[in-house]
Design an enzyme around this catalytic site. Sequence first.
Site, PDB file in Angstrom:
ATOM      1  N   GLN A 206      54.462  59.426   5.811  1.00 40.26           N
ATOM      2  CA  GLN A 206      53.458  59.862   4.799  1.00 40.26           C
ATOM      3  C   GLN A 206      52.539  61.444   5.436  1.00 40.26           C
ATOM      4  OE1 GLN A 206      53.264  58.685   2.180  1.00 40.26           O
ATOM      5  NE2 GLN A 206      53.704  56.794   1.950  1.00 40.26           N
ATOM      6  N   LYS A 229      61.148  60.141   0.636  1.00 38.82           N
ATOM      7  CA  LYS A 229      59.824  60.303   0.952  1.00 38.82           C
ATOM      8  C   LYS A 229      59.556  61.975   0.887  1.00 38.82           C
ATOM      9  CE  LYS A 229      58.005  56.126   2.066  1.00 38.82           C
ATOM     10  NZ  LYS A 229      57.072  55.501   0.980  1.00 38.82           N
ATOM     11  N   CYS A 367      51.563  47.452   0.801  1.00 42.40           N
ATOM     12  CA  CYS A 367      52.172  47.474   1.740  1.00 42.40           C
ATOM     13  C   CYS A 367      51.596  47.293   2.845  1.00 42.40           C
ATOM     14  CB  CYS A 367      53.387  47.681   2.889  1.00 42.40           C
ATOM     15  SG  CYS A 367      54.708  47.529   0.925  1.00 42.40           S
TER      16      CYS A 367
END
Length: 409
Positions: A206, A229, A367
């Site tokens: 991220q 991502k 998650c």
Amino acid sequence: MPTTKLNIEKIRADFPILNETIYGKPLVYLDNGATTQKPKQVIDAVSQYYNEYNSNVHRGVHFLSQKATDAEEAARRKVQHFINAKHEYEVIFTRGTTESINLVAYSFCKQYVKPGDEIIVSAMEHHSNIVPWQIACEDRGATLRVIPIDENGELMLDEFDKLLNDKTRIVAVTWVSNTLGTVNPIRQIIEMAHAKGAKVLVDAAQAIQHTHVDVRALDADFLVFSGHKIYAPTGIGVLYGKEALLNEMPPYQGGGSMIKQVTFAKTTWADLPFKFEAGTPHVSGIIGLGKALDYMNEIGLDTIFDAEHELLEYAEAKLSTISGLRFIGNPKERAGTLSFLINDIHPFDLGEILDKQGIAVRTGHHCCQPIMEHYQIPGTVRASFSFYNTKEEVDALVKGIERGAAMLG
Ligand code: PMP
């Protein structure tokens, strides 16, 4: 109010899916933490590979195979430059963050972890940065230690300092939390671990799309991320590792491409990076990843990150005005993501109502069940942003939440 240099109309035109309608409403895609959409430049590069030079790599002398191999290796150099690795062979292609972590948890621990040793993760990790280490600890007779988080959703570094000792072999920690959006002081964490002789794996799943990543400035031992991502296809990811460590570590999988010589008496391993790339790689994914990095570089990373920062601040301010809304996690520094709950409305119920309005958010535990346990909540609603999102979309989210909250009482 600062205005970004981003040409948002032009950017949005690059992403065909952003023109879709959902239940007759324009798509508002705010689930970028789960996966990002793909620009047509990436889709075209993948399709061009299949249309024009589909071939296996590193195997054939024929034209197509060489062209595919050149494209693959060019993409490896693009990744190298994007993260400022010293050598291109320190970039290993994997299926994604999850596989990269499993690779290190297996191979590093096999080489360096013995019974009684310790491994440290944090309480805000994605399951993929917890479970592989639990398996490795079980395998090696080691103990897993956990850095706790405070009420704001920040790592408690004084507790981390107490956990570190001369038995600590590796610290595996996320740079940015996929649930809370917390940006961890990763450089400081690495310095603290190194001072005790421990290695560090940075989960950049991220971070890679929201911040400048320089593995040498960080002095990261390992850094991992997923292509999907960062505007690239699914099924492709990266493991960066320092050459000296990767050279000492045993292979993760055996098979074609990862060998120098095979005999029944003894098999020897290929040099880096191929020692860790058994089997036919995801060639189209690798080419797509290279293209995605080109795409970001062409727009300019500073331009992208500034626009995202401005949008996140706008979203935070707007969401704060909603009656009964509370953010889960209030870190000093955030990237990409806002998690929240409204009164005692279940996140799934709100998520469903938003969906019917064409607004895609994620609901649930993301998650990260230990985070849910920490806050004693069933889950959160998570809005996660990309530079192609707009303030109008944030406004639509706010309206959607208000409508949902009114309906759910
Ligand atoms: N770590 C973090 C912080 C993540 O956000 C994710 C994906 N949500 C992962 C690991 C796992 O990534 P992947 O499923 O692409 O392997």
